[in-house]
Design a protein around this motif. Structure first.
Motif, PDB file in Angstrom:
ATOM      1  N   LYS A 182      -1.211  -7.592  39.875  1.00 17.46           N
ATOM      2  CA  LYS A 182      -0.821  -9.004  39.821  1.00 17.46           C
ATOM      3  C   LYS A 182      -1.706  -9.817  38.877  1.00 17.46           C
ATOM      4  O   LYS A 182      -1.277 -10.842  38.341  1.00 17.46           O
ATOM      5  CB  LYS A 182      -0.845  -9.589  41.240  1.00 17.46           C
ATOM      6  CG  LYS A 182       0.265  -9.009  42.120  1.00 17.46           C
ATOM      7  CD  LYS A 182       0.173  -9.480  43.571  1.00 17.46           C
ATOM      8  CE  LYS A 182       1.268  -8.848  44.411  1.00 17.46           C
ATOM      9  NZ  LYS A 182       1.199  -9.250  45.842  1.00 17.46           N
ATOM     10  N   GLU A 183      -2.908  -9.351  38.650  1.00 18.66           N
ATOM     11  CA  GLU A 183      -3.808 -10.050  37.726  1.00 18.66           C
ATOM     12  C   GLU A 183      -3.465  -9.767  36.262  1.00 18.66           C
ATOM     13  O   GLU A 183      -3.722 -10.596  35.387  1.00 18.66           O
ATOM     14  CB  GLU A 183      -5.264  -9.636  37.991  1.00 18.66           C
ATOM     15  CG  GLU A 183      -5.857 -10.259  39.247  1.00 18.66           C
ATOM     16  CD  GLU A 183      -7.314  -9.833  39.443  1.00 18.66           C
ATOM     17  OE1 GLU A 183      -7.796  -8.983  38.651  1.00 18.66           O
ATOM     18  OE2 GLU A 183      -7.954 -10.333  40.391  1.00 18.66           O
ATOM     19  N   ARG A 198      -0.271  -8.404  35.009  1.00 20.56           N
ATOM     20  CA  ARG A 198       1.127  -8.472  34.587  1.00 20.56           C
ATOM     21  C   ARG A 198       1.461  -9.876  34.063  1.00 20.56           C
ATOM     22  O   ARG A 198       0.702 -10.830  34.245  1.00 20.56           O
ATOM     23  CB  ARG A 198       2.056  -8.109  35.754  1.00 20.56           C
ATOM     24  CG  ARG A 198       2.087  -9.153  36.838  1.00 20.56           C
ATOM     25  CD  ARG A 198       2.879  -8.714  38.060  1.00 20.56           C
ATOM     26  NE  ARG A 198       2.898  -9.791  39.058  1.00 20.56           N
ATOM     27  CZ  ARG A 198       3.499  -9.689  40.253  1.00 20.56           C
ATOM     28  NH1 ARG A 198       4.093  -8.565  40.612  1.00 20.56           N
ATOM     29  NH2 ARG A 198       3.471 -10.713  41.084  1.00 20.56           N
ATOM     30  N   ASP A 199       2.628 -10.021  33.462  1.00 21.63           N
ATOM     31  CA  ASP A 199       3.123 -11.305  32.976  1.00 21.63           C
ATOM     32  C   ASP A 199       3.797 -12.025  34.147  1.00 21.63           C
ATOM     33  O   ASP A 199       4.971 -11.778  34.452  1.00 21.63           O
ATOM     34  CB  ASP A 199       4.105 -11.076  31.831  1.00 21.63           C
ATOM     35  CG  ASP A 199       4.594 -12.371  31.202  1.00 21.63           C
ATOM     36  OD1 ASP A 199       4.437 -13.438  31.828  1.00 21.63           O
ATOM     37  OD2 ASP A 199       5.154 -12.314  30.089  1.00 21.63           O
ATOM     38  N   SER A 200       3.076 -12.910  34.808  1.00 19.21           N
ATOM     39  CA  SER A 200       3.583 -13.563  36.023  1.00 19.21           C
ATOM     40  C   SER A 200       4.820 -14.404  35.759  1.00 19.21           C
ATOM     41  O   SER A 200       5.732 -14.472  36.597  1.00 19.21           O
ATOM     42  CB  SER A 200       2.489 -14.435  36.647  1.00 19.21           C
ATOM     43  OG  SER A 200       1.395 -13.643  37.035  1.00 19.21           O
ATOM     44  N   SER A 201       4.890 -15.047  34.596  1.00 16.95           N
ATOM     45  CA  SER A 201       6.056 -15.882  34.306  1.00 16.95           C
ATOM     46  C   SER A 201       7.315 -15.038  34.155  1.00 16.95           C
ATOM     47  O   SER A 201       8.403 -15.443  34.584  1.00 16.95           O
ATOM     48  CB  SER A 201       5.816 -16.714  33.044  1.00 16.95           C
ATOM     49  OG  SER A 201       5.608 -15.874  31.920  1.00 16.95           O
ATOM     50  N   GLU A 230       8.406 -14.104  37.735  1.00 15.76           N
ATOM     51  CA  GLU A 230       9.024 -15.250  38.420  1.00 15.76           C
ATOM     52  C   GLU A 230      10.436 -15.514  37.901  1.00 15.76           C
ATOM     53  O   GLU A 230      11.358 -15.790  38.669  1.00 15.76           O
ATOM     54  CB  GLU A 230       8.153 -16.481  38.237  1.00 15.76           C
ATOM     55  CG  GLU A 230       6.832 -16.417  39.003  1.00 15.76           C
ATOM     56  CD  GLU A 230       5.883 -17.551  38.616  1.00 15.76           C
ATOM     57  OE1 GLU A 230       6.325 -18.473  37.884  1.00 15.76           O
ATOM     58  OE2 GLU A 230       4.715 -17.511  39.048  1.00 15.76           O
ATOM     59  N   GLU A 266       8.119  -8.094  46.828  1.00 12.30           N
ATOM     60  CA  GLU A 266       8.590  -9.344  46.224  1.00 12.30           C
ATOM     61  C   GLU A 266      10.105  -9.335  46.050  1.00 12.30           C
ATOM     62  O   GLU A 266      10.775 -10.350  46.276  1.00 12.30           O
ATOM     63  CB  GLU A 266       7.893  -9.563  44.872  1.00 12.30           C
ATOM     64  CG  GLU A 266       6.414  -9.920  45.015  1.00 12.30           C
ATOM     65  CD  GLU A 266       5.659  -9.879  43.708  1.00 12.30           C
ATOM     66  OE1 GLU A 266       4.609 -10.561  43.607  1.00 12.30           O
ATOM     67  OE2 GLU A 266       6.084  -9.154  42.777  1.00 12.30           O
TER      68      GLU A 266
END
Length: 532
Positions: free
Chosen positions: A477-478, A480-483, A486, A518
């Motif tokens: 999670k740190e 990866r591309d969080s956007s 989402e 998720e």
């Protein structure tokens, strides 16, 4: 003494399904004039004698030993070990958090990570699970239901990374959610949205994974919950009918998805009743597909099935006796015409299998295939007065159950009203009472007991697995591309709220390194969580 022997020989005996077994059978018990309609040659309608003309003369059944524990890396090592020992197909067991759509760092996963199967949280784990195993060359079965679509997509992504074409990838996802409500309990969403996910998977695989078996409609767990052989057969076929109805209502053509339906049955102790069950299953399914759904493609009419020996029959007492039980059960599956087989390890009543016990289980199949003469001819028990009579009796009683379920409105309605659950509970109670009263003998349990059992080396679980998986998730999670994650999860939510096929946005989310939890939570937001 002679009088006592005669009385013992003549007293009524019944299978555990309650079918009376006569002391002797003869020509009067088998009407050979119906040969073409009731039996036919192997590979010919109604496929009572097998779905392929040569059966095991052409190729033995697939030896698909079920394995999975701890981390993906540990299970990968076991897969490679079994393959080196001669296993011909892979079969994956997933841990409970994976089955229930929870990541390893979820509070509800505490104490369960990697215990009864392998922990898979993301694409990273799936890559590691099949590291060094070419997915274009291997057939893989995955025992997964509520999260079957997620695991299939992760498998497909790994296959793509390896350079395999999706159209050439072969295997099976269990994906049988109805039996989870009925017998096993690893459901997430209510029945209606769960059926939507299942039919979306049918449609997706028809387009993207044409050689993948989209569902393995399972009687195995129904039997493990305590049903009789007849109930296992009837409830499994009723569930299968419900899936076909749901798929056709969703706009799919029968011939588009029916050839990729497969089944999963239990091999229990009553050898001849089990053989009769498999033969009756093929005949009944062929008629259901032809007469009820109008299928004409022979691939839609053929019931192909995997078998696993009965875990519920294994005893902790005198555990080595389980090798013999498993051999008898495997023999029933082979004589009944199974397409693939898992044989349980003798120590599974005590722990997950060790390498030694897993090897013995695999060797059991190899001995039967290589030394037992079982691959020489198709359907060797055909024409047995007893087997043919028993096949007819099993079929007749199974049709009775199916008729009742149809009158209730089908499997979904019958499950909601707990009809099938009650029938299974009553059967399990009757069986247990018979064991307690010694009317049914379990060697080493209620007869021929010993005061001590030998010490055995058992598999032990690594208690640090949850910590390892939690740290892996934190790092994922740190980095990866969080956007992107989402955005992909928002697209999945939109599809769930609408009518688009769920698997396309789900694949994008997983490729962006969204986790299994998720994805499942996104669907929970829309569908809710089922509470009986």
């Amino acid at each position: 003494m002679d009088t006592e022997k005669r009385q013992g020989r003549d007293e009524a005996r019944r299978t555990e399904s309650g079918i009376e077994v006569k002391p002797v059978y003869g020509p009067q018990d088998f009407d050979s004039s119906d040969y073409g309609e009731k039996l036919g040659d192997p590979g010919e309608y109604p496929y009572t004698r097998g779905v392929y003309p040569s059966m095991y003369r052409g190729r033995p059944w697939t030896m698909r030993q079920y394995a999975g524990f701890g981390t993906a890396k540990e299970t990968n090592k076991r897969f490679k070990y079994l393959t080196e020992q001669g296993q011909t197909g892979l079969s994956v067991a997933f841990d409970l958090p994976t089955q229930m759509g929870r990541d390893s760092d979820h509070p509800l996963a505490l104490g369960e990570v990697g215990k009864v199967g392998v922990a898979i949280d993301s694409l990273l784990d799936m890559r590691e699970l099949f590291d060094g195993i070419p997915l274009k060359d291997v057939s893989t079965s995955m025992t997964i239901n509520a999260t079957a679509s997620t695991l299939l997509l992760l498998y497909g992504l790994v296959a793509e990374e390896q350079g395999a074409e999706a159209r050439s990838v072969t295997g099976t996802t269990q994906n049988d959610i109805l039996k989870e409500y009925l017998a096993r309990g690893t459901y997430i969403y209510p029945p209606e949205p769960s059926m939507r996910i299942t039919t979306d998977m049918f449609a997706y695989c028809a387009r993207e994974f044409p050689r993948w078996n989209t569902i393995s409609i399972s009687g195995y767990h129904i039997r493990e919950a305590g049903s009789t052989a007849v109930q296992e057969l009837a409830f499994t076929l009723s569930n299968a009918i419900a899936y076909v109805v749901a798929a056709t209502r969703a706009g799919l053509e029968v011939e588009e998805f029916a050839p990729r339906l497969s089944f999963f049955f239990n091999a229990h102790n009553d050898l001849f009743q089990e053989v009769a069950k498999y033969r009756a299953a093929r005949r009944m399914w062929a008629r259901i597909m032809k007469e009820r759904f109008g299928a004409t493609d022979e691939k839609s009419l053929k019931l192909r099935f995997h078998t696993q020996t009965a875990g519920s029959s294994l005893t902790a007492q005198q555990a080595e006796n389980n090798i013999v039980r498993t051999t008898v059960q495997a023999l029933s599956a082979i004589l009944g015409g199974t397409q693939s087989l898992h044989t349980n390890a003798f120590d599974e009543a005590l722990a997950l299998p060790t390498e030694k016990s897993a090897r013995i289980a695999l060797r059991t199949q190899q001995i039967l295939a290589s030394e037992g003469g079982l691959t020489d001819t198709s359907d060797p028990l055909a024409g047995s007065f007893y087997v043919e009579s028993l096949t007819d009796a099993v079929e007749e009683e199974a049709w009775g159950y199916i008729k009742q379920i149809d009158e209730m409105g089908g499997s979904v309605k019958a499950i909601e009203e707990r009809y099938m659950q009650r029938e299974i509970e009553e059967a399990a109670y009757r069986y247990q009472r018979e064991v307690e009263k010694e009317e049914r003998v379990i060697v080493g349990v209620n007869r021929y007991e010993t005061d001590d059992d030998p010490e055995m080396d058992l598999h032990t679980a690594d208690e640090t697995i949850q910590e390892q998986q939690t740290e892996r998730l934190r790092e994922l999670k740190e980095t990866r591309d969080s956007s992107a994650v989402e955005s992909a999860l928002a697209d999945l939510k939109g599809a769930a709220e609408g009518t688009d096929n769920l698997l396309y946005p789900m694949k994008e989310a997983l490729a962006s390194l969204a986790t299994l939890g998720e994805v499942s939570d996104t669907l929970r937001e829309v569908y809710g969580q089922y509470r009986p």
